[in-house]
Design an enzyme around this catalytic site. Structure first.
Site, PDB file in Angstrom:
ATOM      1  N   ASP A 269       0.716  -1.140  -0.057  1.00 17.24           N
ATOM      2  CA  ASP A 269       0.134   0.156   0.081  1.00 17.24           C
ATOM      3  C   ASP A 269       0.818   1.276  -0.164  1.00 17.24           C
ATOM      4  OD1 ASP A 269      -2.443   1.379   0.518  1.00 17.24           O
ATOM      5  OD2 ASP A 269      -1.515   2.095   2.348  1.00 17.24           O
TER       6      ASP A 269
ATOM      7  N   GLU B 267      -2.130  -5.375  -3.683  1.00 16.16           N
ATOM      8  CA  GLU B 267      -1.145  -4.485  -2.775  1.00 16.16           C
ATOM      9  C   GLU B 267      -0.032  -5.710  -2.280  1.00 16.16           C
ATOM     10  OE1 GLU B 267      -3.576  -0.700  -1.414  1.00 16.16           O
ATOM     11  OE2 GLU B 267      -3.515  -2.437  -0.034  1.00 16.16           O
TER      12      GLU B 267
END
Length: 226
Positions: A45, A117
């Site tokens: 992320d 992610e």
């Protein structure tokens, strides 16, 4: 997970792992066991935000800090990651527990976006910043090239509604899920938006709770007006 399957995934990513175990962990949902992708997701992320910020900084020299932040926010959200996951056919690669499989977890936007992610995090650990910068740029370049600045820079309806209410000295709206219909992989969420101080109630629907909330906020905005 077959080596052939992982080879296909690596081909779509444009990156071949030296430590294939990192990629295997990235596609392992927490329902499968303790050795899962949650920590990789956390790392990925941050990397995603960094690389996309760098891409936008270089490409949109005329935008200010606030506009760049808003544009990045629209590009790294669940909807964009879900689209990327589908492009990678990531759902077919995921390892998950029996219960999650039965509920079609391989098609859930939240699980797929988290897995993307995690793959980013694994790529960084395997090949460093140069590798993850290449992968994210490869996946996001077509998206950013198609950006309509006016659309992406426009505030989403939830943000616009909250700011309008704040400007009037009112409390934020309250959202509740009224109903969820359909199978797990193709659900429709129905959400109610309430603004008690103005006696306003609106409803919206969409393929995710977030989308339904935005739809309800859009209708509430029309009622609130100027």
């Amino acid at each position: 997970m077959s080596n052939f399957s992982l080879e296909n995934l690596q081909t779509l990513l444009g990156y071949k792992f030296s430590n294939i175990g990192l990629l295997e962990k990235a596609i392992t949902h927490r329902s499968y066991g303790k050795d899962n992708n949650e920590r990789l997701e956390f790392l990925g992320d941050s990397l995603l935000n960094c690389v996309v910020a760098q891409m936008l900084f270089k490409r949109f020299s005329h935008l200010n800090e606030g506009e760049l932040s808003r544009l990045r926010s629209n590009l790294v959200n669940q909807d964009s990651l879900f689209a990327i996951a589908n492009g990678l056919s990531l759902g077919r690669h995921l390892k998950m527990g029996v219960g999650e499989k039965k509920s079609n977890g391989h098609a859930k936007p939240s699980i797929l976006s988290d897995a993307v992610e995690a793959v980013f995090g694994a790529t960084f650990l395997d090949g460093g910043f140069e590798a993850i910068s290449f992968v994210i740029s490869k996946l996001y370049d077509p998206i950013i090239s198609d950006v309509d600045g006016n659309i992406f820079l426009k505030k989403d309806s939830k943000t616009a509604l909250q700011e309008k209410l704040q400007g009037k000295g009112l409390n934020p709206p309250h959202y509740t899920v009224d109903k969820v219909e359909g199978f797990a992989h193709e659900q429709t969420f129905k959400v109610i938006c309430k603004i008690p101080e103005m006696n306003i109630i609106s409803s919206g629907e969409g393929p995710s709770r977030r989308a339904a909330e935005k739809d309800a906020a859009r209708l509430a905005l029309e009622i609130v007006g100027e």
